[in-house]
Design a protein around this motif. Structure first.
Motif, PDB file in Angstrom:
ATOM      1  N   UNK A 161      30.934  40.640  47.634  1.00 26.62           N
ATOM      2  CA  UNK A 161      31.806  41.716  47.167  1.00 26.62           C
ATOM      3  C   UNK A 161      32.880  41.155  46.243  1.00 26.62           C
ATOM      4  N   UNK A 162      33.454  40.008  46.640  1.00 28.82           N
ATOM      5  CA  UNK A 162      34.480  39.375  45.810  1.00 28.82           C
ATOM      6  C   UNK A 162      33.908  38.988  44.447  1.00 28.82           C
ATOM      7  N   UNK A 167      33.349  40.004  38.658  1.00 34.57           N
ATOM      8  CA  UNK A 167      32.494  40.240  37.498  1.00 34.57           C
ATOM      9  C   UNK A 167      32.906  41.517  36.748  1.00 34.57           C
ATOM     10  N   UNK A 168      33.278  42.549  37.504  1.00 28.57           N
ATOM     11  CA  UNK A 168      33.633  43.830  36.896  1.00 28.57           C
ATOM     12  C   UNK A 168      35.058  43.853  36.354  1.00 28.57           C
ATOM     13  N   UNK A 169      35.998  43.297  37.152  1.00 28.74           N
ATOM     14  CA  UNK A 169      37.419  43.498  36.836  1.00 28.74           C
ATOM     15  C   UNK A 169      38.213  42.211  36.662  1.00 28.74           C
ATOM     16  N   UNK A 170      37.576  41.064  36.893  1.00 22.37           N
ATOM     17  CA  UNK A 170      38.285  39.803  36.739  1.00 22.37           C
ATOM     18  C   UNK A 170      39.308  39.563  37.840  1.00 22.37           C
ATOM     19  N   UNK A 173      41.142  42.553  39.387  1.00 19.09           N
ATOM     20  CA  UNK A 173      40.448  43.313  40.416  1.00 19.09           C
ATOM     21  C   UNK A 173      40.608  42.702  41.795  1.00 19.09           C
ATOM     22  N   UNK A 174      40.586  41.371  41.867  1.00 18.91           N
ATOM     23  CA  UNK A 174      40.757  40.697  43.155  1.00 18.91           C
ATOM     24  C   UNK A 174      42.179  40.816  43.675  1.00 18.91           C
TER      25      UNK A 174
END
Length: 314
Positions: A161-162, A167-170, A173-174
């Motif tokens: 998930x991380x 990958x999507x938000x850099x 996102x995390x």
């Protein structure tokens, strides 16, 4: 004439005491990290899991939260997110707080602020530093562990998930919800510092120089930590922003204000205080560990060092 100047100058010139920076003790940082890791590995993480569950599932009572958490994995369900995320957070956030608060405290005193105000600024700055270094990422991953069982991708590991989020938000996102974490830590440390100092002054009474007993310090810290939970709305907002729960009416790309509006529409004002009871329990338990555990361990090592020094001096 010169003799008159020489006689006057020592009296007229008064130097202010130099402001010294509080020394960094790596042994104290290591001790704090060890105690906080012990705290989170015992009752700390169960309090954290139940608090997060109630903040994410605001219709659930404490009893319901306990039953659902146990149903997710038995006793192990209460330790979701412990390894490695809670351990990383516990072992690093104390050092970040101590280093940052010490530097801000020194700069504030140099600028002319009193030691009380300097300490307050240091605590607030240290809390913000915690959020933007290790706590943002770690709280996100801990919330993923607790809330992903209601998500369609519940079978995926937190690592996967991380990776997908990255990958999507850099990195952004995390660190979703880090703004709420920063506000929570800033107001939490500021409130805890202020309330604890007021409580300590009440214990001292007129004897302002009296050294507080262990029980008085414990009570002051526990009261400060418990009352600092007034900012629970920020914690509920943080959990909702980081939650993996998917609902049809849940807005996309949540921020502080849209999340607050969504919570209010769904659960009203009381929804902002879901999970405050286990959070108070967590705060009091952490205080007990830090005050009693810290003093006991320090006393043990001090006695050991005295015993080892005694034969050398004999």
């Amino acid at each position: 004439m010169s003799k008159a100047v020489e006689a006057v100058s020592p009296v007229a010139v008064q130097q202010k005491p130099a402001i010294e920076k509080k020394p960094m003790s790596w042994s104290n940082i290591a001790l704090g990290a060890a105690i906080q890791t012990f705290e989170v590995s015992t009752l700390g993480q169960p309090f954290e899991v139940v608090k997060t569950h109630m903040a994410a599932n605001r219709a659930d009572s404490i009893a319901t939260s306990l039953k659902k958490t146990y149903a997710r994995g038995g006793i192990a369900g209460f330790y979701q997110g412990l390894i490695p995320w809670a351990w990383i957070e516990a072992s690093t956030k104390g050092g970040v707080l101590l280093f940052t608060s010490s530097e801000i405290d020194y700069r504030a005193r140099v600028a002319g602020f009193s030691s009380s105000w300097a300490g307050l600024f240091g605590g607030v700055g240290g809390g913000v530093a915690q959020a933007y270094t290790t706590m943002g990422f770690c709280t996100f991953m801990k919330t993923v562990e607790v809330t992903r069982h209601k998500s369609p991708d519940a079978s995926q590991s937190t690592w996967r998930i991380a990776y997908d989020v990255f990958q999507r938000e850099g990195i952004r996102g995390l660190n979703r919800g880090v703004s709420a974490v920063a506000l929570r830590q800033m107001t939490n440390w500021g409130s805890r510092f202020g309330i604890s100092r007021v409580t300590e002054s009440l214990f001292r009474g007129k004897d302002t120089g009296r050294k507080l007993s262990t029980m008085e310090r414990l009570a002051s810290s526990a009261i400060g930590g418990a009352l600092a939970c007034w900012n629970q709305p920020l914690e509920v907002i943080r959990v909702e922003m980081q939650s993996q729960t998917k609902a049809a009416d849940r807005p996309q790309n949540l921020n502080l204000f849209s999340t607050a509006r969504y919570i209010y529409q769904k659960n009203g004002f009381l929804g902002f205080y879901r999970g405050v009871t286990p959070r108070i329990g967590l705060s009091v338990y952490l205080t007990v560990c830090m005050v009693f555990g810290g003093d006991s361990v320090k006393a043990y090592f001090n006695n050991k060092s005295k015993q080892s020094a005694a034969p050398a001096n004999a």
